[in-house]
Write a protein that holds these residues in place. Structure first.
Motif, PDB file in Angstrom:
ATOM      1  N   ALA A   1       1.079  -1.146  -0.038  1.00  0.00           N
ATOM      2  CA  ALA A   1       0.706  -0.469   0.101  1.00  0.00           C
ATOM      3  C   ALA A   1       1.174   1.500   0.209  1.00  0.00           C
ATOM      4  CB  ALA A   1      -0.563   0.012   1.469  1.00  0.00           C
ATOM      5  N   ASP A   2       2.199   1.333   0.662  1.00  0.00           N
ATOM      6  CA  ASP A   2       2.799   2.460   0.242  1.00  0.00           C
ATOM      7  C   ASP A   2       3.749   2.674  -0.582  1.00  0.00           C
ATOM      8  OD1 ASP A   2       2.365   2.529   3.359  1.00  0.00           O
ATOM      9  OD2 ASP A   2       4.014   1.250   3.819  1.00  0.00           O
ATOM     10  N   LEU A   3       3.662   1.323  -1.766  1.00  0.00           N
ATOM     11  CA  LEU A   3       4.708   1.306  -2.930  1.00  0.00           C
ATOM     12  C   LEU A   3       3.188   2.210  -3.490  1.00  0.00           C
ATOM     13  CD1 LEU A   3       6.257   1.173  -5.037  1.00  0.00           C
ATOM     14  CD2 LEU A   3       5.183  -1.254  -4.969  1.00  0.00           C
ATOM     15  N   ASN A   4       2.136   1.743  -3.411  1.00  0.00           N
ATOM     16  CA  ASN A   4       1.301   2.679  -4.834  1.00  0.00           C
ATOM     17  C   ASN A   4       1.334   4.228  -4.110  1.00  0.00           C
ATOM     18  OD1 ASN A   4      -1.283   2.243  -6.542  1.00  0.00           O
ATOM     19  ND2 ASN A   4      -2.436   2.634  -4.670  1.00  0.00           N
ATOM     20  N   ASP A   5       1.319   4.173  -2.657  1.00  0.00           N
ATOM     21  CA  ASP A   5       1.784   5.764  -2.366  1.00  0.00           C
ATOM     22  C   ASP A   5       2.399   6.442  -2.623  1.00  0.00           C
ATOM     23  OD1 ASP A   5      -0.875   5.581  -0.982  1.00  0.00           O
ATOM     24  OD2 ASP A   5       0.347   5.508   1.367  1.00  0.00           O
ATOM     25  N   HIS A   6       3.495   6.090  -2.672  1.00  0.00           N
ATOM     26  CA  HIS A   6       4.921   6.453  -3.050  1.00  0.00           C
ATOM     27  C   HIS A   6       5.214   6.413  -4.862  1.00  0.00           C
ATOM     28  CE1 HIS A   6       6.750   6.224   0.598  1.00  0.00           C
ATOM     29  NE2 HIS A   6       6.614   5.367   0.488  1.00  0.00           N
ATOM     30  N   LEU A   7       4.006   5.442  -5.738  1.00  0.00           N
ATOM     31  CA  LEU A   7       4.283   5.728  -6.803  1.00  0.00           C
ATOM     32  C   LEU A   7       3.172   7.427  -7.268  1.00  0.00           C
ATOM     33  CD1 LEU A   7       3.936   2.255  -7.933  1.00  0.00           C
ATOM     34  CD2 LEU A   7       5.712   4.155  -8.381  1.00  0.00           C
ATOM     35  N   PHE A   8       1.784   6.903  -6.766  1.00  0.00           N
ATOM     36  CA  PHE A   8       0.803   8.918  -6.822  1.00  0.00           C
ATOM     37  C   PHE A   8       2.064   9.464  -6.617  1.00  0.00           C
ATOM     38  CE2 PHE A   8      -2.249   5.133  -7.349  1.00  0.00           C
ATOM     39  CZ  PHE A   8      -3.205   5.997  -8.886  1.00  0.00           C
ATOM     40  N   MET A   9       2.504   9.800  -5.270  1.00  0.00           N
ATOM     41  CA  MET A   9       3.167  11.147  -5.117  1.00  0.00           C
ATOM     42  C   MET A   9       4.271  11.100  -6.039  1.00  0.00           C
ATOM     43  SD  MET A   9       3.817  10.737  -0.768  1.00  0.00           S
ATOM     44  CE  MET A   9       4.937   9.493  -0.987  1.00  0.00           C
ATOM     45  N   GLN A  10       4.867  10.249  -6.532  1.00  0.00           N
ATOM     46  CA  GLN A  10       5.382  10.557  -7.900  1.00  0.00           C
ATOM     47  C   GLN A  10       4.867  10.918  -9.003  1.00  0.00           C
ATOM     48  OE1 GLN A  10       8.466  10.831  -7.853  1.00  0.00           O
ATOM     49  NE2 GLN A  10       8.842  11.701 -10.101  1.00  0.00           N
ATOM     50  N   PHE A  11       3.964  10.727  -9.144  1.00  0.00           N
ATOM     51  CA  PHE A  11       3.827  10.947 -10.492  1.00  0.00           C
ATOM     52  C   PHE A  11       2.448  12.322 -10.269  1.00  0.00           C
ATOM     53  CE2 PHE A  11      -1.170  11.650 -12.441  1.00  0.00           C
ATOM     54  CZ  PHE A  11      -1.179  11.216 -13.120  1.00  0.00           C
ATOM     55  N   GLU A  12       2.641  12.929  -8.927  1.00  0.00           N
ATOM     56  CA  GLU A  12       1.699  14.568  -8.243  1.00  0.00           C
ATOM     57  C   GLU A  12       3.321  15.347  -8.615  1.00  0.00           C
ATOM     58  OE1 GLU A  12       0.000  14.373  -4.892  1.00  0.00           O
ATOM     59  OE2 GLU A  12      -1.564  12.438  -5.330  1.00  0.00           O
ATOM     60  N   ARG A  13       4.597  14.790  -8.318  1.00  0.00           N
ATOM     61  CA  ARG A  13       5.620  15.431  -8.958  1.00  0.00           C
ATOM     62  C   ARG A  13       5.305  15.906 -10.069  1.00  0.00           C
ATOM     63  NH1 ARG A  13       7.440  12.939  -4.148  1.00  0.00           N
ATOM     64  NH2 ARG A  13       8.428  11.128  -5.555  1.00  0.00           N
ATOM     65  N   LEU A  14       5.542  14.449 -10.989  1.00  0.00           N
ATOM     66  CA  LEU A  14       5.586  15.400 -12.335  1.00  0.00           C
ATOM     67  C   LEU A  14       4.351  15.720 -12.743  1.00  0.00           C
ATOM     68  CD1 LEU A  14       6.764  11.408 -12.783  1.00  0.00           C
ATOM     69  CD2 LEU A  14       7.934  13.810 -13.563  1.00  0.00           C
ATOM     70  N   ALA A  15       3.336  16.075 -12.231  1.00  0.00           N
ATOM     71  CA  ALA A  15       2.150  16.480 -13.013  1.00  0.00           C
ATOM     72  C   ALA A  15       2.250  18.040 -12.534  1.00  0.00           C
ATOM     73  CB  ALA A  15       1.098  16.435 -12.613  1.00  0.00           C
ATOM     74  N   ASP A  16       3.526  18.959 -11.334  1.00  0.00           N
ATOM     75  CA  ASP A  16       3.119  19.830 -11.471  1.00  0.00           C
ATOM     76  C   ASP A  16       3.912  20.453 -12.537  1.00  0.00           C
ATOM     77  OD1 ASP A  16       4.090  22.338 -10.107  1.00  0.00           O
ATOM     78  OD2 ASP A  16       5.326  21.780  -9.038  1.00  0.00           O
ATOM     79  N   GLU A  17       2.775  22.342 -12.792  1.00  0.00           N
ATOM     80  CA  GLU A  17       2.699  22.363 -13.601  1.00  0.00           C
ATOM     81  C   GLU A  17       3.416  23.454 -13.526  1.00  0.00           C
ATOM     82  OE1 GLU A  17      -0.550  23.912 -16.195  1.00  0.00           O
ATOM     83  OE2 GLU A  17      -0.761  21.700 -15.733  1.00  0.00           O
ATOM     84  N   SER A  18       4.898  23.780 -11.855  1.00  0.00           N
ATOM     85  CA  SER A  18       5.732  25.460 -11.899  1.00  0.00           C
ATOM     86  C   SER A  18       7.016  24.255 -12.002  1.00  0.00           C
ATOM     87  CB  SER A  18       4.944  25.506 -10.476  1.00  0.00           C
ATOM     88  OG  SER A  18       5.322  24.853  -9.506  1.00  0.00           O
ATOM     89  N   LEU A  19       7.203  22.901 -11.976  1.00  0.00           N
ATOM     90  CA  LEU A  19       8.386  22.847 -12.452  1.00  0.00           C
ATOM     91  C   LEU A  19       9.119  23.679 -14.020  1.00  0.00           C
ATOM     92  CD1 LEU A  19       8.118  18.822 -11.307  1.00  0.00           C
ATOM     93  CD2 LEU A  19       8.537  20.523 -10.059  1.00  0.00           C
ATOM     94  N   THR A  20      10.936  23.597 -13.076  1.00  0.00           N
ATOM     95  CA  THR A  20      11.272  23.876 -14.445  1.00  0.00           C
ATOM     96  C   THR A  20      11.669  22.636 -15.543  1.00  0.00           C
ATOM     97  OG1 THR A  20      13.433  23.485 -13.588  1.00  0.00           O
ATOM     98  CG2 THR A  20      12.850  26.216 -13.213  1.00  0.00           C
ATOM     99  N   PRO A  21      12.416  22.743 -16.670  1.00  0.00           N
ATOM    100  CA  PRO A  21      12.207  21.722 -17.593  1.00  0.00           C
ATOM    101  C   PRO A  21      14.159  20.495 -16.630  1.00  0.00           C
ATOM    102  CG  PRO A  21      12.378  23.622 -19.111  1.00  0.00           C
ATOM    103  CD  PRO A  21      11.718  24.359 -17.498  1.00  0.00           C
TER     104      PRO A  21
END
Length: 88
Positions: free
Chosen positions: A6-26
Protein backbone atom coordinates in the motif's frame (compact mmCIF):
# COMPACT_ATOMS: atom_id res chain seq x y z
CA UNK A 1 8.43 -4.22 7.80
CA UNK A 2 8.74 -0.48 7.34
CA UNK A 3 6.94 -0.29 3.99
CA UNK A 4 4.26 -2.41 2.40
CA UNK A 5 2.50 -2.70 -0.94
CA UNK A 6 0.00 0.00 0.00
CA UNK A 7 2.91 2.34 0.75
CA UNK A 8 4.40 1.48 -2.65
CA UNK A 9 1.16 2.57 -4.29
CA UNK A 10 1.22 5.84 -2.31
CA UNK A 11 4.84 6.53 -3.30
CA UNK A 12 4.09 5.96 -6.98
CA UNK A 13 1.11 8.32 -6.89
CA UNK A 14 3.17 10.96 -5.07
CA UNK A 15 5.77 10.72 -7.83
CA UNK A 16 3.02 11.09 -10.42
CA UNK A 17 1.86 14.24 -8.67
CA UNK A 18 5.41 15.63 -8.68
CA UNK A 19 5.67 14.96 -12.41
CA UNK A 20 2.34 16.71 -13.00
CA UNK A 21 3.47 19.85 -11.16
CA UNK A 22 3.28 22.57 -13.83
CA UNK A 23 5.54 24.90 -11.88
CA UNK A 24 8.61 22.69 -12.41
CA UNK A 25 11.44 23.90 -14.60
CA UNK A 26 12.58 21.69 -17.48
CA UNK A 27 15.60 20.64 -15.38
CA UNK A 28 13.38 19.72 -12.44
CA UNK A 29 11.09 17.75 -14.74
CA UNK A 30 14.10 15.87 -16.13
CA UNK A 31 15.28 15.07 -12.58
CA UNK A 32 11.80 13.91 -11.49
CA UNK A 33 11.40 11.80 -14.64
CA UNK A 34 14.73 10.08 -13.91
CA UNK A 35 13.69 9.57 -10.31
CA UNK A 36 10.32 8.23 -11.44
CA UNK A 37 11.95 5.72 -13.81
CA UNK A 38 14.12 4.44 -10.95
CA UNK A 39 11.05 4.15 -8.69
CA UNK A 40 9.17 2.18 -11.35
CA UNK A 41 12.10 -0.21 -11.79
CA UNK A 42 12.26 -0.90 -8.05
CA UNK A 43 8.46 -1.12 -7.77
CA UNK A 44 8.41 -3.68 -10.57
CA UNK A 45 10.82 -5.90 -8.65
CA UNK A 46 8.82 -5.54 -5.43
CA UNK A 47 5.62 -6.50 -7.23
CA UNK A 48 7.30 -9.47 -8.93
CA UNK A 49 8.57 -10.69 -5.56
CA UNK A 50 5.11 -10.42 -4.00
CA UNK A 51 3.61 -12.24 -7.00
CA UNK A 52 6.06 -15.12 -6.58
CA UNK A 53 5.21 -15.33 -2.88
CA UNK A 54 1.49 -15.43 -3.65
CA UNK A 55 2.00 -18.07 -6.36
CA UNK A 56 3.94 -20.20 -3.85
CA UNK A 57 1.15 -19.77 -1.29
CA UNK A 58 -1.44 -20.78 -3.89
CA UNK A 59 0.58 -23.89 -4.83
CA UNK A 60 0.99 -24.92 -1.21
CA UNK A 61 -2.70 -24.32 -0.53
CA UNK A 62 -3.70 -26.36 -3.59
CA UNK A 63 -1.91 -29.30 -1.98
CA UNK A 64 -3.81 -28.97 1.28
CA UNK A 65 -1.09 -27.31 3.35
CA UNK A 66 -1.11 -24.05 5.31
CA UNK A 67 -0.04 -21.29 2.89
CA UNK A 68 0.50 -18.67 5.62
CA UNK A 69 4.33 -18.80 5.66
CA UNK A 70 4.37 -18.08 1.92
CA UNK A 71 2.00 -15.11 1.96
CA UNK A 72 3.67 -11.66 1.96
CA UNK A 73 3.78 -10.17 5.46
CA UNK A 74 1.47 -7.25 4.62
CA UNK A 75 -1.28 -9.63 3.50
CA UNK A 76 -0.89 -11.74 6.66
CA UNK A 77 -1.13 -8.62 8.84
CA UNK A 78 -4.35 -7.51 7.14
CA UNK A 79 -5.85 -10.99 7.47
CA UNK A 80 -4.97 -11.02 11.16
CA UNK A 81 -6.71 -7.69 11.71
CA UNK A 82 -9.81 -8.91 9.89
CA UNK A 83 -9.90 -12.14 11.91
CA UNK A 84 -9.56 -10.23 15.17
CA UNK A 85 -12.35 -7.88 14.07
CA UNK A 86 -10.18 -4.79 14.12
CA UNK A 87 -10.78 -2.02 11.66
CA UNK A 88 -7.88 -1.01 9.43
Amino acid sequence: MKNNLADLNDHLFMQFERLADESLTPEQIKREAKRGAAMVAVADQIIRSASVQLAAARLVSDHGLDPTPHIPAVVRAKQSLQIEGKKQ
